[in-house]
Design an enzyme around this catalytic site. Structure first.
Site, PDB file in Angstrom:
ATOM      1  N   LYS A  22      17.197  73.553 -12.772  1.00  0.00           N
ATOM      2  CA  LYS A  22      17.221  72.033 -13.130  1.00  0.00           C
ATOM      3  C   LYS A  22      15.908  71.508 -12.555  1.00  0.00           C
ATOM      4  O   LYS A  22      15.258  70.369 -13.474  1.00  0.00           O
ATOM      5  CB  LYS A  22      18.305  71.591 -12.242  1.00  0.00           C
ATOM      6  N   ASN A  23      15.195  71.639 -11.511  1.00  0.00           N
ATOM      7  CA  ASN A  23      14.170  70.836 -11.016  1.00  0.00           C
ATOM      8  C   ASN A  23      12.828  71.251 -11.779  1.00  0.00           C
ATOM      9  O   ASN A  23      11.787  70.499 -11.721  1.00  0.00           O
ATOM     10  CB  ASN A  23      14.303  70.926  -9.567  1.00  0.00           C
ATOM     11  N   CYS A 117      19.025  56.115  -1.702  1.00  0.00           N
ATOM     12  CA  CYS A 117      19.250  57.771  -1.954  1.00  0.00           C
ATOM     13  C   CYS A 117      20.232  58.179  -0.704  1.00  0.00           C
ATOM     14  O   CYS A 117      19.675  58.036   0.377  1.00  0.00           O
ATOM     15  CB  CYS A 117      17.956  58.437  -2.190  1.00  0.00           C
ATOM     16  N   ARG A 122      13.334  57.644   0.405  1.00  0.00           N
ATOM     17  CA  ARG A 122      12.430  58.507  -0.482  1.00  0.00           C
ATOM     18  C   ARG A 122      11.637  57.755  -1.312  1.00  0.00           C
ATOM     19  O   ARG A 122      11.697  57.388  -2.390  1.00  0.00           O
ATOM     20  CB  ARG A 122      13.436  59.416  -1.664  1.00  0.00           C
ATOM     21  N   ASP A 308      16.498  71.962   0.071  1.00  0.00           N
ATOM     22  CA  ASP A 308      17.653  72.031  -0.818  1.00  0.00           C
ATOM     23  C   ASP A 308      18.650  73.257  -0.740  1.00  0.00           C
ATOM     24  O   ASP A 308      19.551  73.396  -1.242  1.00  0.00           O
ATOM     25  CB  ASP A 308      17.157  72.286  -2.424  1.00  0.00           C
ATOM     26  N   ARG A 400      25.896  67.844 -11.204  1.00  0.00           N
ATOM     27  CA  ARG A 400      24.532  67.358 -11.443  1.00  0.00           C
ATOM     28  C   ARG A 400      23.492  68.461 -11.593  1.00  0.00           C
ATOM     29  O   ARG A 400      22.520  68.437 -12.395  1.00  0.00           O
ATOM     30  CB  ARG A 400      24.011  66.347 -10.651  1.00  0.00           C
TER      31      ARG A 400
HETATM   32  C1  EPZ Z   1      12.129  67.055  -5.106  1.00  0.00           C
HETATM   33  O1  EPZ Z   1      12.158  65.779  -4.982  1.00  0.00           O
HETATM   34  C2  EPZ Z   1      13.456  67.788  -5.540  1.00  0.00           C
HETATM   35  N1  EPZ Z   1      13.977  66.960  -6.901  1.00  0.00           N
HETATM   36  C3  EPZ Z   1      14.421  67.726  -4.551  1.00  0.00           C
HETATM   37  O2  EPZ Z   1      15.651  68.321  -5.009  1.00  0.00           O
HETATM   38  C4  EPZ Z   1      13.807  68.319  -3.341  1.00  0.00           C
HETATM   39  O3  EPZ Z   1      14.827  68.025  -2.202  1.00  0.00           O
HETATM   40  C5  EPZ Z   1      12.424  67.774  -2.972  1.00  0.00           C
HETATM   41  O4  EPZ Z   1      11.763  67.728  -4.172  1.00  0.00           O
HETATM   42  C6  EPZ Z   1      12.068  68.683  -1.831  1.00  0.00           C
HETATM   43  O5  EPZ Z   1      11.871  70.054  -2.157  1.00  0.00           O
HETATM   44  C7  EPZ Z   1      13.455  67.350  -8.067  1.00  0.00           C
HETATM   45  O6  EPZ Z   1      12.665  68.321  -8.341  1.00  0.00           O
HETATM   46  C8  EPZ Z   1      14.049  66.712  -9.145  1.00  0.00           C
HETATM   47  P1  EPZ Z   1       9.331  65.217  -2.459  1.00  0.00           P
HETATM   48  P2  EPZ Z   1      10.868  64.858  -4.674  1.00  0.00           P
HETATM   49  O7  EPZ Z   1       8.446  64.160  -3.219  1.00  0.00           O
HETATM   50  O8  EPZ Z   1       9.828  65.362  -5.558  1.00  0.00           O
HETATM   51  C9  EPZ Z   1       8.194  62.238   1.234  1.00  0.00           C
HETATM   52  C10 EPZ Z   1      17.818  68.383  -5.365  1.00  0.00           C
HETATM   53  O9  EPZ Z   1      18.953  68.545  -4.471  1.00  0.00           O
HETATM   54  N2  EPZ Z   1       7.464  61.611   0.164  1.00  0.00           N
HETATM   55  O10 EPZ Z   1       8.527  66.583  -2.800  1.00  0.00           O
HETATM   56  O11 EPZ Z   1      11.349  63.361  -4.952  1.00  0.00           O
HETATM   57  C11 EPZ Z   1       9.496  62.303   0.791  1.00  0.00           C
HETATM   58  O12 EPZ Z   1      10.572  60.984   1.268  1.00  0.00           O
HETATM   59  C12 EPZ Z   1      16.945  67.410  -5.141  1.00  0.00           C
HETATM   60  O13 EPZ Z   1      17.644  69.007  -6.343  1.00  0.00           O
HETATM   61  C13 EPZ Z   1       6.712  60.446   0.172  1.00  0.00           C
HETATM   62  O14 EPZ Z   1       6.618  60.233   1.585  1.00  0.00           O
HETATM   63  O15 EPZ Z   1      10.726  65.174  -3.432  1.00  0.00           O
HETATM   64  C14 EPZ Z   1      10.066  63.561   1.347  1.00  0.00           C
HETATM   65  O16 EPZ Z   1      10.049  63.253   2.888  1.00  0.00           O
HETATM   66  C15 EPZ Z   1      17.046  66.568  -4.029  1.00  0.00           C
HETATM   67  N3  EPZ Z   1       6.030  59.547  -0.587  1.00  0.00           N
HETATM   68  C16 EPZ Z   1       8.924  64.510   1.044  1.00  0.00           C
HETATM   69  O17 EPZ Z   1       7.685  63.470   0.814  1.00  0.00           O
HETATM   70  C17 EPZ Z   1       6.028  59.719  -1.900  1.00  0.00           C
HETATM   71  O18 EPZ Z   1       5.672  59.341  -2.769  1.00  0.00           O
HETATM   72  C18 EPZ Z   1       8.960  65.272  -0.096  1.00  0.00           C
HETATM   73  O19 EPZ Z   1       9.484  64.822  -1.136  1.00  0.00           O
HETATM   74  C19 EPZ Z   1       6.957  61.030  -2.163  1.00  0.00           C
HETATM   75  C20 EPZ Z   1       7.656  61.499  -1.261  1.00  0.00           C
END
Ligand code: EPZ
Length: 421
Positions: A22-23, A117, A122, A308, A400
């Site tokens: 999915k991702n 969220c 996030r 995840d 989802r």
């Molecule tokens: C992706 O989300 C995945 N979603 C998430 O999967 C997954 O949990 C996550 O990566 C971490 O592996 C998809 O790919 C669609 P991040 P993403 O930006 O990209 C912080 C699932 O269950 N951060 O890598 O949104 C953030 O808060 C979902 O399938 C900032 O500080 O996650 C977190 O602590 C849920 N500023 C860390 O970085 C930003 O601008 C990693 O988040 C962006 C993120």
């Protein structure tokens, strides 16, 4: 509304086919916005999030449809729109990854901010930092990110935040940089298999990207991209979830299409916990005869243990004699499943970003509520081993990201049914 009913206690046996990731699918579908030519994306499971992304592409004036595990995308150049509306973005955060492609292809984008969220705070500051560095003029207006740029220009961008790299942040900036003028360097880029998959799709479209699978991506912008026909990788999180289903029930299952090289950290922890895992003729065999052993797990960006898989791993720990500990280093508040697992007789205590799990002899079936995608999977796993009946409501969260989970589990011998509430 529908719910899942599970009668626990049956060791799972047999073979399960792992669906496409999915991702990977979601950002790859967004990347199709970068071209005026049609794209074909294969191995796409029929999930709620995939249908949401199709709706979003349609809202952006693109012809998109899912049929037989394939998404067909056809841009209609004159009908393209640049606004991703709140109604869609609020149902799926990953919608934010249309921002980069819209800005670089159409030179303007208006994308709703995703909002709250359940798995914690996030932000998307890293996405915006990267796009600004490329020359995007960005403002927040009435709940929308409004971005414009005549021509994006390559830049050197450090993309790390307090919790390390960002998966979709890297995706957004990479998708913007492929059509920017000149060279972009993304430092502290995410190296998750889904980012590699997206980069490979972009290469097929004619993008110039070096350093794929490392933390430094070097991108040389091109004038235009062509359409591509691409098959996405198997879902490592779905695979990991079924591995735990095999392990928690003391079963013996084989995973078809799982990619072992994406599962290193999960395999390592499961083996440490006493689960037997072998690779047999392209299939991953997961079985457990002996007792489970307690382990300590810390979630980290890839190739560390994936956040995840945190909730699912916790379900396994609830029935592992001794004290196990999980520390969440990506989303320190991602513990919505704890209270529900405790309702099933688990003994989990939260201390900051760590969960201390004291294994119990038996979980007991109970009515529980799914709160997000992976928390729902954790409740299903707990239900598979609990004594008696577990009823999980709000399973739209599960739909989802897991294709027909109850059917796949029933094929492995689980007693599980989807019923109307
Ligand atoms: C992706 O989300 C995945 N979603 C998430 O999967 C997954 O949990 C996550 O990566 C971490 O592996 C998809 O790919 C669609 P991040 P993403 O930006 O990209 C912080 C699932 O269950 N951060 O890598 O949104 C953030 O808060 C979902 O399938 C900032 O500080 O996650 C977190 O602590 C849920 N500023 C860390 O970085 C930003 O601008 C990693 O988040 C962006 C993120």
């Amino acid at each position: 509304m529908e719910k899942l009913v599970i009668e626990g206690g049956k060791p799972l046996k047999g073979e399960v086919e792992i669906s496409g990731a999915k991702n990977s699918c979601l950002p790859i579908m967004a990347a199709s916005l970068l071209t005026d030519e049609p794209c074909v994306i294969r191995n796409v499971p029929p999930l709620r999030d995939i249908h949401t992304m199709i709706k979003l592409l349609k809202a952006l004036g693109i012809k998109a449809e899912w049929s037989n595990y394939t998404v067909f995308v056809e841009p209609r150049v004159k009908q393209r729109k640049y606004i991703a509306p709140y109604q869609l973005v609020k149902t799926m955060r990953a919608s934010v990854c249309v921002l980069g492609p819209l800005l670089s292809k159409l030179h303007r984008a208006k994308v709703s901010l995703p909002g709250g969220c359940v798995i914690g705070h996030r932000p998307i500051d890293l996405h915006l930092k990267g796009l600004s560095a490329l020359g995007g003029e960005i403002s927040i207006e009435h709940g929308y990110v409004v971005a414009k740029a005549k021509q994006l220009k390559g830049a050197r961008i450090y993309l790390g935040g307090p919790f390390g790299s960002s998966v979709l942040g890297t995706a957004n900036v990479m998708m913007a940089a492929v059509l920017a003028k000149g060279k972009t360097l993304i430092e502290n880029a995410a190296s998750e298999p889904e980012i590699i998959d997206l980069a490979n799709f972009l290469l097929k479209m004619g993008a110039k990207i070096k350093g794929i699978a490392t933390h430094i991506l070097e991108i040389e912008g091109v004038k235009e991209l062509k359409g591509a026909d691409y098959s996405v990788i198997p879902d490592r999180i779905e695979a990991g979830t079924y591995m735990i289903a095999g392990a928690i029930t003391g079963g013996d299952i084989r995973l078809k299409s799982a990619q072992i090289e994406h599962l290193g950290a999960v395999i390592d922890k499961l083996q440490e916990a006493g689960v037997e895992i072998t690779l047999q003729r392209e299939e991953l065999r997961v079985s457990r005869r002996g007792k489970l052993r307690p382990v300590e797990v810390t979630t980290l960006p890839y190739p560390g243990f994936p956040t995840d898989m945190q909730a699912q791993m916790m379900s396994l720990m609830t029935v592992t004699e001794g004290i196990s500990v999980i520390t969440e280093k990506i989303y320190p508040d991602r513990f919505m499943h704890v209270a529900e697992l405790n309702r099933m007789g688990a003994e989990i205590m939260l201390e900051g970003a760590s969960a201390i799990v004291k294994g119990v002899k038996k979980l007991s079936g109970a009515p529980v509520m799914a709160s997000d995608l992976r928390a729902s999977a954790a409740l299903v796993l707990a239900g598979l081993v609990a004594k008696g009946k577990t009823e999980i409501s709000r399973i739209y969260h599960l739909d989802r990201g897991y294709e027909a989970m109850e059917k796949k589990l029933a094929k492995l011998g689980a007693r599980i049914w989807r019923v109307k509430e």
